[in-house]
Design an enzyme around this catalytic site. Structure first.
Site, PDB file in Angstrom:
ATOM      1  N   HIS A  17       0.760  -1.130  -0.066  1.00  0.00           N
ATOM      2  CA  HIS A  17      -0.105   0.110  -0.177  1.00  0.00           C
ATOM      3  C   HIS A  17       0.794   1.179   0.078  1.00  0.00           C
ATOM      4  CE1 HIS A  17      -0.427   0.873   4.478  1.00  0.00           C
ATOM      5  NE2 HIS A  17       0.790   0.910   4.342  1.00  0.00           N
ATOM      6  N   CYS A  36       5.187   4.928   5.007  1.00  0.00           N
ATOM      7  CA  CYS A  36       4.075   4.343   4.490  1.00  0.00           C
ATOM      8  C   CYS A  36       3.586   5.262   3.288  1.00  0.00           C
ATOM      9  CB  CYS A  36       3.067   4.340   5.465  1.00  0.00           C
ATOM     10  SG  CYS A  36       2.866   2.801   6.350  1.00  0.00           S
ATOM     11  N   HIS A  42       5.175  -0.148  -0.550  1.00  0.00           N
ATOM     12  CA  HIS A  42       5.907  -1.170   0.354  1.00  0.00           C
ATOM     13  C   HIS A  42       4.734  -2.196   0.991  1.00  0.00           C
ATOM     14  CE1 HIS A  42       3.871   1.787   3.028  1.00  0.00           C
ATOM     15  NE2 HIS A  42       3.893   0.729   3.938  1.00  0.00           N
ATOM     16  N   HIS A  44       3.071  -4.979   3.831  1.00  0.00           N
ATOM     17  CA  HIS A  44       2.781  -5.479   5.076  1.00  0.00           C
ATOM     18  C   HIS A  44       2.584  -6.732   5.311  1.00  0.00           C
ATOM     19  CE1 HIS A  44       3.471  -1.317   7.096  1.00  0.00           C
ATOM     20  NE2 HIS A  44       2.732  -0.785   6.093  1.00  0.00           N
ATOM     21  N   ASP A  82      -4.890 -10.766  -0.727  1.00  0.00           N
ATOM     22  CA  ASP A  82      -3.640 -11.397  -0.405  1.00  0.00           C
ATOM     23  C   ASP A  82      -2.773 -11.074  -1.644  1.00  0.00           C
ATOM     24  OD1 ASP A  82      -1.583 -12.888   0.931  1.00  0.00           O
ATOM     25  OD2 ASP A  82      -2.088 -14.376  -0.210  1.00  0.00           O
ATOM     26  N   HIS A  83      -1.629 -10.568  -1.468  1.00  0.00           N
ATOM     27  CA  HIS A  83      -0.565 -10.482  -2.622  1.00  0.00           C
ATOM     28  C   HIS A  83      -1.143  -9.251  -3.590  1.00  0.00           C
ATOM     29  CE1 HIS A  83       1.318 -13.684  -0.751  1.00  0.00           C
ATOM     30  NE2 HIS A  83       2.336 -13.524  -1.586  1.00  0.00           N
ATOM     31  N   GLU A 127      -1.229  -4.383  11.642  1.00  0.00           N
ATOM     32  CA  GLU A 127      -0.382  -4.083  10.260  1.00  0.00           C
ATOM     33  C   GLU A 127       1.077  -4.327  10.634  1.00  0.00           C
ATOM     34  OE1 GLU A 127      -0.980  -0.214   7.903  1.00  0.00           O
ATOM     35  OE2 GLU A 127       0.486   0.324   9.485  1.00  0.00           O
TER      36      GLU A 127
HETATM   37 NI    NI Z   1       2.669   1.009   5.422  1.00  0.00          NI
END
Ligand code: NI
Length: 137
Positions: A17, A36, A42, A44, A82-83, A127
């Protein structure tokens, strides 16, 4: 036996995200959102805890069959996020900042219609190990 029981199902998903406000400068985004806000995104490792509260059924003894709950979370959440890049690959976050807060609300709204109305639903989303949110609060 007239007492509610809380049932928990843990799942996890990996997603990328970026948190930003489009009408802010890169510098202001970095100041507010830190790493972020990285323009190149990047990832998580999100840990999701789905909580269902209710009375155990008189026959089965289950509040909810955890196999059914697992299937619901797989179908509604894991297969969707996911992914994925939450900003680019999902409709839910096209115009919504994918903060842990907003992700938890979106997850709740996706799962709620699949759970019996007599049962209460709560979402906890990690997170990172140290940063997590609950919805509803
Ligand atoms: Ni982040």
């Amino acid at each position: 036996m007239e007492h509610k029981v809380a049932v928990f199902r843990k799942e996890h998903f990996n997603a990328a995200h970026r948190l930003f406000c489009a009408d802010w400068s890169d510098q202001k985004n970095m100041t507010v959102f830190g790493p972020c806000a990285n323009p190149n995104y990047h990832g998580h490792n999100y840990e999701l805890v789905v909580q269902v509260n209710g009375m155990p059924d008189a026959q089965t003894g289950f509040v909810i069959n955890t196999k059914d709950l697992s299937n619901i979370v797989q179908e509604e959440i894991i297969s969707r996020f996911d992914h994925k890049n939450l900003n680019l690959d999902t409709t839910e976050f096209k115009n919504l900042n994918p903060t842990a807060e907003n992700i938890a609300i979106v997850i709740y709204n996706l799962i709620r219609p699949r759970i019996n109305k007599e049962l209460d639903l709560k979402i906890r989303l990690y997170e990172t190990e140290r940063n997590f949110v609950d919805y509803p609060a």
